[in-house]
Design a protein around this motif. Structure first.
Motif, mmCIF file in Angstrom:
data_model
loop_
_atom_site.group_PDB
_atom_site.id
_atom_site.type_symbol
_atom_site.label_atom_id
_atom_site.label_comp_id
_atom_site.label_asym_id
_atom_site.label_seq_id
_atom_site.Cartn_x
_atom_site.Cartn_y
_atom_site.Cartn_z
ATOM 1 N N ILE A 63 47.535 40.474 47.304
ATOM 2 C CA ILE A 63 46.664 41.595 47.766
ATOM 3 C C ILE A 63 46.724 42.795 46.934
ATOM 4 O O ILE A 63 47.731 42.774 46.342
ATOM 5 N N ALA A 64 45.854 43.423 46.843
ATOM 6 C CA ALA A 64 45.666 44.541 45.897
ATOM 7 C C ALA A 64 46.772 45.682 46.258
ATOM 8 O O ALA A 64 47.315 46.540 45.267
ATOM 9 N N LYS A 65 47.157 45.752 47.623
ATOM 10 C CA LYS A 65 48.075 46.730 47.892
ATOM 11 C C LYS A 65 49.506 46.267 47.182
ATOM 12 O O LYS A 65 50.136 47.143 46.869
ATOM 13 N N GLU A 66 49.821 45.033 47.200
ATOM 14 C CA GLU A 66 51.057 44.663 46.625
ATOM 15 C C GLU A 66 51.180 45.286 45.159
ATOM 16 O O GLU A 66 52.005 45.603 44.684
ATOM 17 N N LEU A 67 50.058 45.054 44.544
ATOM 18 C CA LEU A 67 49.574 45.097 43.123
ATOM 19 C C LEU A 67 50.006 46.525 42.709
ATOM 20 O O LEU A 67 50.501 47.145 41.699
ATOM 21 N N HIS A 68 49.403 47.516 43.596
ATOM 22 C CA HIS A 68 49.523 48.833 43.438
ATOM 23 C C HIS A 68 51.025 49.364 43.405
ATOM 24 O O HIS A 68 51.299 50.651 42.601
ATOM 25 N N ASP A 69 51.900 48.606 44.248
ATOM 26 C CA ASP A 69 53.329 49.164 44.225
ATOM 27 C C ASP A 69 54.067 48.739 43.053
ATOM 28 O O ASP A 69 55.199 49.033 42.981
ATOM 29 N N ALA A 79 41.361 39.107 37.767
ATOM 30 C CA ALA A 79 40.857 40.218 37.660
ATOM 31 C C ALA A 79 41.332 41.312 38.440
ATOM 32 O O ALA A 79 41.111 42.392 38.243
ATOM 33 N N ARG A 80 41.987 40.935 39.516
ATOM 34 C CA ARG A 80 42.717 41.975 40.224
ATOM 35 C C ARG A 80 43.753 42.730 39.705
ATOM 36 O O ARG A 80 43.975 43.940 39.772
ATOM 37 N N LEU A 140 50.224 39.012 35.116
ATOM 38 C CA LEU A 140 49.003 38.684 34.277
ATOM 39 C C LEU A 140 49.401 37.644 33.424
ATOM 40 O O LEU A 140 48.514 36.531 33.205
ATOM 41 N N VAL A 141 50.344 37.392 32.810
ATOM 42 C CA VAL A 141 50.636 36.340 31.861
ATOM 43 C C VAL A 141 51.021 35.056 32.448
ATOM 44 O O VAL A 141 50.453 34.224 32.150
ATOM 45 N N ASN A 142 51.684 35.239 33.697
ATOM 46 C CA ASN A 142 51.954 33.985 34.390
ATOM 47 C C ASN A 142 50.561 33.510 35.232
ATOM 48 O O ASN A 142 50.337 32.094 35.170
ATOM 49 N N LEU A 200 45.699 47.419 36.545
ATOM 50 C CA LEU A 200 46.250 47.971 35.397
ATOM 51 C C LEU A 200 45.367 48.942 34.708
ATOM 52 O O LEU A 200 45.650 49.952 34.305
ATOM 53 N N ASN A 201 44.169 48.548 34.923
ATOM 54 C CA ASN A 201 43.264 49.748 34.111
ATOM 55 C C ASN A 201 42.986 51.217 35.326
ATOM 56 O O ASN A 201 43.024 52.200 34.501
ATOM 57 N N GLN A 202 43.090 50.938 36.470
ATOM 58 C CA GLN A 202 43.428 52.216 37.181
ATOM 59 C C GLN A 202 44.479 52.890 36.812
ATOM 60 O O GLN A 202 44.489 54.027 36.677
#
Length: 68
Positions: free
Chosen positions: A2-8, A51-52, A18-20, A57-59
């Motif tokens: 989930i993108a929310k998890e990534l933002h944290d 992609a997520r 990303l490497v994994n 990361l770009n954001q």
């Protein structure tokens, strides 16, 4: 994923993720080429997860650039 998890997560954690994911995508492509891939849909989900992570990361990089 989930993108929310990534933002944290921190940028370092995102780079590790990303490497994994890229390693997993490589392994899935290898299995597909040798005919051993059991779940072809997993390849698509891994690509989307990559992609997520790249998007988040770009954001974060853009936000850091505007703050500086």
């Amino acid at each position: 994923m989930i993108a929310k998890e990534l933002h944290d997560k921190t940028p370092d954690q995102l780079r590790d993720e990303l490497v994994n994911l890229k390693k997993e995508a490589f392994n899935l492509r290898f299995q597909q080429a040798t005919g051993q891939l059991e779940n072809p849909a997993r390849l698509r989900t891994v690509k989307r997860d990559v992609a997520r992570v790249k998007t988040v990361l770009n954001q974060k990089a853009a936000a850091a650039a505007t703050d500086a």
